[in-house]
Design an enzyme around this catalytic site. Structure first.
Site, PDB file in Angstrom:
ATOM      1  N   ARG A  33       4.707  22.856   9.206  1.00  0.00           N
ATOM      2  CA  ARG A  33       3.541  23.386   7.984  1.00  0.00           C
ATOM      3  C   ARG A  33       2.956  24.663   8.950  1.00  0.00           C
ATOM      4  O   ARG A  33       2.559  25.701   7.432  1.00  0.00           O
ATOM      5  CB  ARG A  33       2.330  22.336   8.658  1.00  0.00           C
ATOM      6  CG  ARG A  33       2.390  20.638   7.869  1.00  0.00           C
ATOM      7  CD  ARG A  33       1.297  20.064   8.534  1.00  0.00           C
ATOM      8  NE  ARG A  33       1.437  19.633  10.557  1.00  0.00           N
ATOM      9  CZ  ARG A  33       0.832  18.889  11.038  1.00  0.00           C
ATOM     10  NH1 ARG A  33      -0.037  17.766  10.599  1.00  0.00           N
ATOM     11  NH2 ARG A  33       1.626  19.058  12.236  1.00  0.00           N
ATOM     12  N   ASN A  86      13.715  15.096   9.855  1.00  0.00           N
ATOM     13  CA  ASN A  86      13.802  14.764  11.243  1.00  0.00           C
ATOM     14  C   ASN A  86      11.705  15.360  11.588  1.00  0.00           C
ATOM     15  O   ASN A  86      11.700  14.481  12.602  1.00  0.00           O
ATOM     16  CB  ASN A  86      14.659  16.501  11.792  1.00  0.00           C
ATOM     17  CG  ASN A  86      13.543  17.190  13.402  1.00  0.00           C
ATOM     18  OD1 ASN A  86      14.321  16.206  14.359  1.00  0.00           O
ATOM     19  ND2 ASN A  86      12.401  17.933  12.907  1.00  0.00           N
ATOM     20  N   TYR A 151       3.592   4.174  15.297  1.00  0.00           N
ATOM     21  CA  TYR A 151       4.610   4.781  15.794  1.00  0.00           C
ATOM     22  C   TYR A 151       6.012   4.384  16.223  1.00  0.00           C
ATOM     23  O   TYR A 151       7.640   4.341  15.321  1.00  0.00           O
ATOM     24  CB  TYR A 151       4.203   5.935  17.439  1.00  0.00           C
ATOM     25  CG  TYR A 151       5.784   6.814  17.425  1.00  0.00           C
ATOM     26  CD1 TYR A 151       6.679   7.793  16.431  1.00  0.00           C
ATOM     27  CD2 TYR A 151       6.968   6.460  18.676  1.00  0.00           C
ATOM     28  CE1 TYR A 151       7.519   8.780  16.756  1.00  0.00           C
ATOM     29  CE2 TYR A 151       8.381   7.260  18.468  1.00  0.00           C
ATOM     30  CZ  TYR A 151       7.997   8.620  17.624  1.00  0.00           C
ATOM     31  OH  TYR A 151       9.953   8.584  17.685  1.00  0.00           O
ATOM     32  N   THR A 186       9.968  17.871  23.861  1.00  0.00           N
ATOM     33  CA  THR A 186       9.442  18.838  22.852  1.00  0.00           C
ATOM     34  C   THR A 186       7.977  18.658  23.248  1.00  0.00           C
ATOM     35  O   THR A 186       7.626  18.640  24.195  1.00  0.00           O
ATOM     36  CB  THR A 186      10.020  18.200  21.527  1.00  0.00           C
ATOM     37  OG1 THR A 186       9.250  17.529  21.524  1.00  0.00           O
ATOM     38  CG2 THR A 186      11.384  17.960  21.419  1.00  0.00           C
TER      39      THR A 186
HETATM   40  N1  LIG Z   1      10.366  13.733  21.679  1.00  0.00           N
HETATM   41  C1  LIG Z   1      10.744  12.670  21.751  1.00  0.00           C
HETATM   42  O1  LIG Z   1      11.332  12.259  23.047  1.00  0.00           O
HETATM   43  C2  LIG Z   1      11.081  12.237  21.023  1.00  0.00           C
HETATM   44  C3  LIG Z   1      11.876  11.100  20.954  1.00  0.00           C
HETATM   45  C4  LIG Z   1      12.545   9.956  20.434  1.00  0.00           C
HETATM   46  C5  LIG Z   1      12.563  10.700  19.160  1.00  0.00           C
HETATM   47  N2  LIG Z   1      11.561  11.383  18.691  1.00  0.00           N
HETATM   48  C6  LIG Z   1      11.945  12.490  16.899  1.00  0.00           C
HETATM   49  O2  LIG Z   1      12.091  13.395  16.490  1.00  0.00           O
HETATM   50  C7  LIG Z   1      11.869  14.293  15.716  1.00  0.00           C
HETATM   51  C8  LIG Z   1      11.185  15.391  16.167  1.00  0.00           C
HETATM   52  O3  LIG Z   1      10.556  15.582  16.805  1.00  0.00           O
HETATM   53  P1  LIG Z   1      10.385  16.291  18.634  1.00  0.00           P
HETATM   54  O4  LIG Z   1      10.677  15.733  19.607  1.00  0.00           O
HETATM   55  O5  LIG Z   1      11.476  17.762  17.828  1.00  0.00           O
HETATM   56  O6  LIG Z   1       8.348  16.582  18.387  1.00  0.00           O
HETATM   57  P2  LIG Z   1       8.290  18.061  18.116  1.00  0.00           P
HETATM   58  O7  LIG Z   1       8.102  19.649  19.001  1.00  0.00           O
HETATM   59  O8  LIG Z   1       6.464  18.099  17.683  1.00  0.00           O
HETATM   60  O9  LIG Z   1       8.419  18.283  16.303  1.00  0.00           O
HETATM   61  C9  LIG Z   1       8.029  17.819  15.653  1.00  0.00           C
HETATM   62  C10 LIG Z   1       8.159  18.476  13.595  1.00  0.00           C
HETATM   63  O10 LIG Z   1       7.817  18.257  12.626  1.00  0.00           O
HETATM   64  C11 LIG Z   1       6.221  19.154  12.251  1.00  0.00           C
HETATM   65  N3  LIG Z   1       5.213  18.159  11.526  1.00  0.00           N
HETATM   66  C12 LIG Z   1       5.063  17.618  11.566  1.00  0.00           C
HETATM   67  N4  LIG Z   1       4.235  16.796  11.144  1.00  0.00           N
HETATM   68  C13 LIG Z   1       4.505  17.331   9.655  1.00  0.00           C
HETATM   69  C14 LIG Z   1       3.582  17.229   8.566  1.00  0.00           C
HETATM   70  N5  LIG Z   1       2.499  17.139   7.982  1.00  0.00           N
HETATM   71  N6  LIG Z   1       4.352  18.107   7.591  1.00  0.00           N
HETATM   72  C15 LIG Z   1       5.378  18.429   7.836  1.00  0.00           C
HETATM   73  N7  LIG Z   1       5.746  19.011   9.014  1.00  0.00           N
HETATM   74  C16 LIG Z   1       5.125  18.262   9.849  1.00  0.00           C
HETATM   75  C17 LIG Z   1       6.314  19.714  12.660  1.00  0.00           C
HETATM   76  O11 LIG Z   1       5.527  21.137  12.872  1.00  0.00           O
HETATM   77  P3  LIG Z   1       4.823  21.303  12.307  1.00  0.00           P
HETATM   78  O12 LIG Z   1       3.388  20.708  13.187  1.00  0.00           O
HETATM   79  O13 LIG Z   1       4.643  22.857  11.842  1.00  0.00           O
HETATM   80  O14 LIG Z   1       3.848  21.029  10.979  1.00  0.00           O
HETATM   81  C18 LIG Z   1       7.463  20.632  14.065  1.00  0.00           C
HETATM   82  O15 LIG Z   1       8.718  21.334  13.606  1.00  0.00           O
HETATM   83  C19 LIG Z   1      10.543  13.356  15.160  1.00  0.00           C
HETATM   84  O16 LIG Z   1      11.072  12.255  13.747  1.00  0.00           O
HETATM   85  C20 LIG Z   1      10.747  12.823  16.555  1.00  0.00           C
HETATM   86  O17 LIG Z   1       9.254  10.682  16.120  1.00  0.00           O
HETATM   87  C21 LIG Z   1      11.569  12.365  19.241  1.00  0.00           C
END
Ligand SMILES: NC(=O)c1ccc[n+]([C@@H]2O[C@H](COP(=O)([O-])OP(=O)(O)OC[C@H]3O[C@@H](n4cnc5c(N)ncnc54)[C@H](OP(=O)(O)O)[C@@H]3O)[C@@H](O)[C@H]2O)c1
Length: 263
Positions: A33, A86, A151, A186
């Site tokens: 976004r 992702n 979640y 993150t």
């Molecule tokens: N961090 C962890 O501990 C962890 C653990 C297991 C799995 N994961 C998974 O890893 C993936 C990446 O997460 P991350 O840890 O890198 O978190 P992050 O830094 O918060 O990144 C999330 C990304 O998703 C985008 N996003 C959120 N809402 C959106 C929407 N409505 N439309 C389009 N884009 C959207 C955000 O961009 P904008 O806000 O600019 O839209 C951001 O680029 C996720 O699927 C998460 O569930 C994370």
């Protein structure tokens, strides 16, 4: 060289994945976004690696978000060789006290958008007889998660959907890789509120290490990979642990301070 579509490229794991595709000479479609962040990353990747980067601001949780994105990519005349689902968000707290709109938006992003995007790009990949899909699931998807109920359930969907699809597509030239990170440093911790939980105090990986391992798993065509030795041990233990015990332990790890000691 191909074209990689990376959702959630404005931050964390997605941003690092986009950097890896660009490093290897692939063009990248950057989706999230926050447009200014995508523009900045596109400039970085184009100048550093000489690849083409297309920033597309899109709310994937909006009803017409994926449709508009697919239309934009079609208008640009791009074929997608690598689809990276992702983007994801989380919420923390008792479900009955949660913001209903946030819970639904999470399901739309974490589940529905993954289905829509995969269904949109798969036929062309199959017609070409090649393509790779990377779905970022989670270790959260291997068990129920009290106090992050929606979640965990959304990631259970991603985990099972990806594995099933990988099986259906075997021999087609198109691979589906499910990559499951555990707690990772993150913006997710702050956005979801889980960053202050006991879970995140146990061990946290870097976004760079998760992205690199996920990228390697994708390129190797692996069906399923869990990030890090301790997470792999945790997932293995889940398979042999009594479910009631699993629910209680996860609740204690996720439970916000206001809900008591977690015992
Ligand atoms: N961090 C962890 O501990 C962890 C653990 C297991 C799995 N994961 C998974 O890893 C993936 C990446 O997460 P991350 O840890 O890198 O978190 P992050 O830094 O918060 O990144 C999330 C990304 O998703 C985008 N996003 C959120 N809402 C959106 C929407 N409505 N439309 C389009 N884009 C959207 C955000 O961009 P904008 O806000 O600019 O839209 C951001 O680029 C996720 O699927 C998460 O569930 C994370």
């Amino acid at each position: 060289m191909g074209i990689a579509l990376v959702t959630g490229a404005s931050s964390g794991i997605g941003k690092e994945l986009a950097r890896l595709f660009a490093r290897d000479g692939h063009g990248v479609v950057l989706v999230a976004r926050r447009r200014e962040r995508l523009d900045e990353l596109a400039r970085e990747l184009e100048s550093k690696h000489g690849v083409k980067a297309w920033p597309i601001a899109c709310d994937l949780a909006a009803t017409d978000g994926v449709e508009r994105l697919v239309g934009d990519i079609g208008s640009l005349g791009l074929g997608v060789d690598y689809l990276v689902n992702n983007a994801g968000v989380g919420t923390t707290g008792a479900f009955a006290e949660s913001n209903p709109a946030a819970e639904v938006a999470m399901a739309e992003l974490n589940v529905t958008a993954v289905v829509r995007l995969t269904r949109a790009f798969l036929p062309a990949m199959l017609a070409r007889g090649q393509g790779r899909v990377l779905n970022v699931g989670s270790t959260a998807g291997f068990q129920p998660g009290p106090y992050m109920a929606t979640y965990y359930a959304s990631k259970a969907f991603v985990n099972h959907f990806s594995e099933a699809l990988a099986y259906e597509l075997r021999g087609s030239g198109v691979t589906v890789t499910l990559y499951c990170p555990g707690p990772t440093q993150t913006e997710f911790g702050d956005v979801s509120g889980v960053g202050q939980s006991k879970l995140f105090r146990l061990q946290v990986a870097t976004a760079e290490s998760v992205a690199l391992a996920a990228y390697r798993a994708l390129m190797a065509g692996r069906v399923l990979a869990v990030h890090g030795f301790l997470n792999r041990v945790g997932v293995a233990l889940l398979r042999v642990s009594p479910r009631a015990w699993v629910r209680a332990v996860v609740a204690s790890l996720n439970r916000p301070a206001a809900h008591g000691s977690g015992r």
